[in-house]
Scaffold this motif. Structure first.
Motif, mmCIF file in Angstrom:
data_model
loop_
_atom_site.group_PDB
_atom_site.id
_atom_site.type_symbol
_atom_site.label_atom_id
_atom_site.label_comp_id
_atom_site.label_asym_id
_atom_site.label_seq_id
_atom_site.Cartn_x
_atom_site.Cartn_y
_atom_site.Cartn_z
ATOM 1 N N GLU A 159 -9.077 -3.524 -7.185
ATOM 2 C CA GLU A 159 -7.620 -3.356 -7.811
ATOM 3 C C GLU A 159 -6.738 -4.519 -7.249
ATOM 4 O OE1 GLU A 159 -5.283 -1.350 -10.256
ATOM 5 O OE2 GLU A 159 -7.358 -1.068 -9.827
ATOM 6 N N MET A 160 -6.205 -4.850 -7.957
ATOM 7 C CA MET A 160 -5.051 -5.878 -7.706
ATOM 8 C C MET A 160 -3.533 -5.348 -8.223
ATOM 9 S SD MET A 160 -4.147 -9.032 -6.409
ATOM 10 C CE MET A 160 -5.386 -10.093 -6.312
ATOM 11 N N GLU A 161 -2.889 -5.052 -7.221
ATOM 12 C CA GLU A 161 -1.439 -4.842 -7.500
ATOM 13 C C GLU A 161 -0.569 -5.776 -7.000
ATOM 14 O OE1 GLU A 161 -1.154 -0.342 -6.111
ATOM 15 O OE2 GLU A 161 -2.947 -1.112 -5.287
ATOM 16 N N VAL A 162 0.569 -5.892 -8.172
ATOM 17 C CA VAL A 162 1.563 -6.976 -8.021
ATOM 18 C C VAL A 162 3.034 -6.237 -7.935
ATOM 19 C CG1 VAL A 162 2.602 -9.058 -8.956
ATOM 20 C CG2 VAL A 162 0.190 -8.634 -9.039
ATOM 21 N N PHE A 163 3.777 -6.415 -6.782
ATOM 22 C CA PHE A 163 4.931 -5.644 -6.790
ATOM 23 C C PHE A 163 6.168 -6.749 -6.741
ATOM 24 C CE2 PHE A 163 1.920 -3.079 -4.930
ATOM 25 C CZ PHE A 163 2.124 -1.818 -5.622
ATOM 26 N N HIS A 213 7.281 -9.721 -4.641
ATOM 27 C CA HIS A 213 7.692 -9.343 -3.438
ATOM 28 C C HIS A 213 6.541 -9.477 -2.588
ATOM 29 C CE1 HIS A 213 11.730 -7.502 -4.824
ATOM 30 N NE2 HIS A 213 11.529 -8.524 -4.977
ATOM 31 N N TYR A 214 5.224 -8.731 -3.039
ATOM 32 C CA TYR A 214 3.970 -8.941 -2.329
ATOM 33 C C TYR A 214 3.032 -8.107 -3.130
ATOM 34 C CZ TYR A 214 5.470 -3.716 -2.070
ATOM 35 O OH TYR A 214 5.960 -2.559 -2.388
ATOM 36 N N VAL A 215 1.743 -8.459 -2.658
ATOM 37 C CA VAL A 215 0.521 -8.118 -3.476
ATOM 38 C C VAL A 215 -0.515 -7.196 -2.838
ATOM 39 C CG1 VAL A 215 -1.665 -8.959 -4.670
ATOM 40 C CG2 VAL A 215 0.543 -10.406 -4.784
ATOM 41 N N ALA A 216 -0.845 -6.232 -3.300
ATOM 42 C CA ALA A 216 -1.827 -5.335 -2.669
ATOM 43 C C ALA A 216 -3.187 -5.765 -3.433
ATOM 44 C CB ALA A 216 -1.538 -4.018 -2.844
ATOM 45 N N LEU A 217 -4.355 -5.866 -2.533
ATOM 46 C CA LEU A 217 -5.465 -5.993 -2.846
ATOM 47 C C LEU A 217 -6.699 -5.171 -2.180
ATOM 48 C CD1 LEU A 217 -7.616 -7.977 -4.320
ATOM 49 C CD2 LEU A 217 -7.285 -9.435 -2.384
ATOM 50 N N THR A 218 -7.212 -4.429 -3.091
ATOM 51 C CA THR A 218 -8.255 -3.657 -2.474
ATOM 52 C C THR A 218 -9.708 -4.143 -2.678
ATOM 53 O OG1 THR A 218 -7.004 -1.774 -3.494
ATOM 54 C CG2 THR A 218 -9.412 -1.320 -3.163
ATOM 55 N N ASN A 219 -10.461 -4.168 -1.735
ATOM 56 C CA ASN A 219 -11.658 -4.805 -1.525
ATOM 57 C C ASN A 219 -12.793 -3.652 -1.967
ATOM 58 O OD1 ASN A 219 -13.761 -6.959 -0.911
ATOM 59 N ND2 ASN A 219 -13.559 -6.700 0.953
ATOM 60 N N GLN A 220 -14.140 -4.190 -2.334
ATOM 61 C CA GLN A 220 -15.100 -3.111 -2.840
ATOM 62 C C GLN A 220 -15.861 -2.534 -1.392
ATOM 63 O OE1 GLN A 220 -17.197 -6.879 -4.335
ATOM 64 N NE2 GLN A 220 -19.084 -5.791 -3.131
ATOM 65 N N GLY A 221 -16.156 -1.683 -1.417
ATOM 66 C CA GLY A 221 -16.623 -0.925 -0.278
ATOM 67 C C GLY A 221 -18.055 -0.508 -0.173
ATOM 68 N N ASP A 222 -18.715 -0.877 -1.425
ATOM 69 C CA ASP A 222 -20.428 -0.380 -1.238
ATOM 70 C C ASP A 222 -21.149 -1.456 -0.993
ATOM 71 O OD1 ASP A 222 -19.406 -1.240 -3.632
ATOM 72 O OD2 ASP A 222 -20.924 0.048 -4.656
ATOM 73 N N CYS A 223 -20.634 -2.936 -0.978
ATOM 74 C CA CYS A 223 -21.450 -3.937 -0.876
ATOM 75 C C CYS A 223 -20.375 -5.102 -0.666
ATOM 76 C CB CYS A 223 -22.370 -4.212 -1.998
ATOM 77 S SG CYS A 223 -23.316 -5.883 -2.184
ATOM 78 N N CYS A 224 -21.121 -6.169 0.135
ATOM 79 C CA CYS A 224 -20.536 -7.526 -0.090
ATOM 80 C C CYS A 224 -18.920 -7.763 0.354
ATOM 81 C CB CYS A 224 -21.000 -8.078 -0.971
ATOM 82 S SG CYS A 224 -22.805 -7.823 -1.448
ATOM 83 N N SER A 225 -18.530 -6.753 1.295
ATOM 84 C CA SER A 225 -16.947 -6.951 1.500
ATOM 85 C C SER A 225 -16.363 -8.529 1.930
ATOM 86 C CB SER A 225 -16.687 -5.951 2.379
ATOM 87 O OG SER A 225 -17.137 -6.082 3.659
ATOM 88 N N PRO A 237 -11.359 -5.208 5.450
ATOM 89 C CA PRO A 237 -12.367 -4.079 5.722
ATOM 90 C C PRO A 237 -12.958 -3.597 4.323
ATOM 91 C CG PRO A 237 -10.648 -3.881 7.031
ATOM 92 C CD PRO A 237 -10.161 -4.932 6.184
ATOM 93 N N PRO A 238 -14.285 -3.121 4.107
ATOM 94 C CA PRO A 238 -14.706 -2.491 3.160
ATOM 95 C C PRO A 238 -13.837 -1.371 2.591
ATOM 96 C CG PRO A 238 -16.499 -3.014 4.768
ATOM 97 C CD PRO A 238 -15.138 -3.396 5.529
ATOM 98 N N GLY A 239 -13.671 -1.217 1.314
ATOM 99 C CA GLY A 239 -12.930 -0.236 0.751
ATOM 100 C C GLY A 239 -11.593 -0.127 0.984
ATOM 101 N N GLN A 240 -10.993 -1.222 1.841
ATOM 102 C CA GLN A 240 -9.650 -1.198 2.167
ATOM 103 C C GLN A 240 -8.616 -1.806 1.364
ATOM 104 O OE1 GLN A 240 -8.471 0.767 5.002
ATOM 105 N NE2 GLN A 240 -10.619 1.624 4.734
ATOM 106 N N THR A 241 -7.361 -1.345 1.454
ATOM 107 C CA THR A 241 -6.565 -1.981 0.678
ATOM 108 C C THR A 241 -5.566 -2.765 1.654
ATOM 109 O OG1 THR A 241 -6.090 -0.397 -1.099
ATOM 110 C CG2 THR A 241 -4.547 -2.043 -0.983
ATOM 111 N N GLU A 242 -5.200 -4.087 1.251
ATOM 112 C CA GLU A 242 -4.353 -4.704 2.211
ATOM 113 C C GLU A 242 -3.223 -5.354 1.491
ATOM 114 O OE1 GLU A 242 -4.672 -5.545 5.522
ATOM 115 O OE2 GLU A 242 -6.445 -4.575 6.210
#
Length: 295
Positions: free
Chosen positions: A289-293, A214-226, A257-262
């Protein structure tokens, strides 16, 4: 609704998804009432599409007509089902927006109705949005809004990636960090994956069975190189050809954005065993983090 009918899976891994129409417990209002079409008729549990039977809503002819259901509490809504009028004027619903929020005057658009056939019921699936108010509004002058039934569902999907086995194009021992259930975005403290600097780096999770995603949630790194995730492709399918990079495209990451989950909703529901994230250029691929729903 329950989907545990398949005999292909053992009972221990059968996924049951029970969906409750939470709109039935809500309070419905609308911008105006015409032709005795009361707002409550869209949440009465009756999907009869014949307006003459007294089961559909109706506004007067006006600018930006709207209908709203106030849910008993704030829910994480991820699906709305709409039933269109069947005896007349099915085109009137074209362009209607589905909007959700915690304040009836500040809502987030989750879907737009392009068109619905006469008497048709359509389900609109999207990444979960928290809210107490579900609005249907048609922008424009001299418009009617008629709804025969609106159903609202709270997300009960499971993160299938938690059961999966992850690998990646290089530094393989780090791959599982993206499916450990932890959205911590600190790369330097060891909570995220990363590959070597290479051409078209990829990361993949094997879900072990084929699911409808249905959808995927992806969390980006927040301390460097987003920015390193910019342009990454999310692909879903059953093939391991070319390391899964040839499977159908679900979505492309513009930026996170850094450290955010989209959340990324596929343009259409895709079925597959493998979910692959690939960077189609030279770079380092890093996922926190990669979440698959799905189901």
């Amino acid at each position: 609704y329950s989907d545990c009918s398949s005999n292909m899976l053992p009972a221990s891994v059968c996924i049951c998804e029970i969906l409750w129409n939470i709109a039935l417990k809500g309070k419905a209002t609308q911008s105006s009432t015409g032709y005795t079409g009361q707002a409550m008729f869209a949440v009465d549990g009756n999907s009869d599409t014949n307006y003459g039977h007294g089961t559909c809503t109706h506004t007067v002819l006006e600018k930006d007509p709207w209908w709203r259901v106030e849910l008993p509490h704030t829910y994480s809504v991820d699906m709305v089902t709409i039933t269109n009028r069947g005896d007349c004027c099915e085109e009137r619903i074209n362009g209607a927006q589905i909007r959700i929020g915690n304040n009836f005057s500040h809502t987030f658009e989750v879907a737009t109705i392009g068109s619905l056939q006469s008497g048709a019921t359509e389900t609109y699936k999207f990444a979960p949005v928290k809210g107490r108010f579900v609005n249907i509004v048609i922008p424009g002058h001299q418009k009617y809004l008629t709804l025969c039934e609106v159903k609202v569902f709270e997300g009960e999907n499971l993160n299938l990636a938690l059961r999966g086995t992850a690998t990646q194009s290089s530094l393989h021992s780090l791959a599982q960090k993206a499916v450990d259930g932890n959205r911590n975005f600190n790369l330097k403290n060891g909570f995220c994956t990363y590959t070597a600097l290479e051409s078209a780096p990829w990361w993949r999770v094997d879900l072990h069975h084929t699911y409808t995603i249905h959808y995927v949630a992806l969390t980006n790194q927040g301390d460097c190189c987003s920015y390193c995730l910019n342009g990454a492709e999310i692909r879903i399918g059953d093939s391991l050809q070319n390391d899964g990079k040839d499977n159908p495209l679900c979505a492309t990451v513009s930026s996170i954005p850094p450290g955010q989950t989209e959340y990324f909703v596929c343009t259409k529901f895709l079925k597959g065993r493998y979910m692959t994230a690939v960077l189609p250029r030279v770079g380092i691929l890093s996922l926190c983090e990669m979440e698959v729903f799905g189901q």
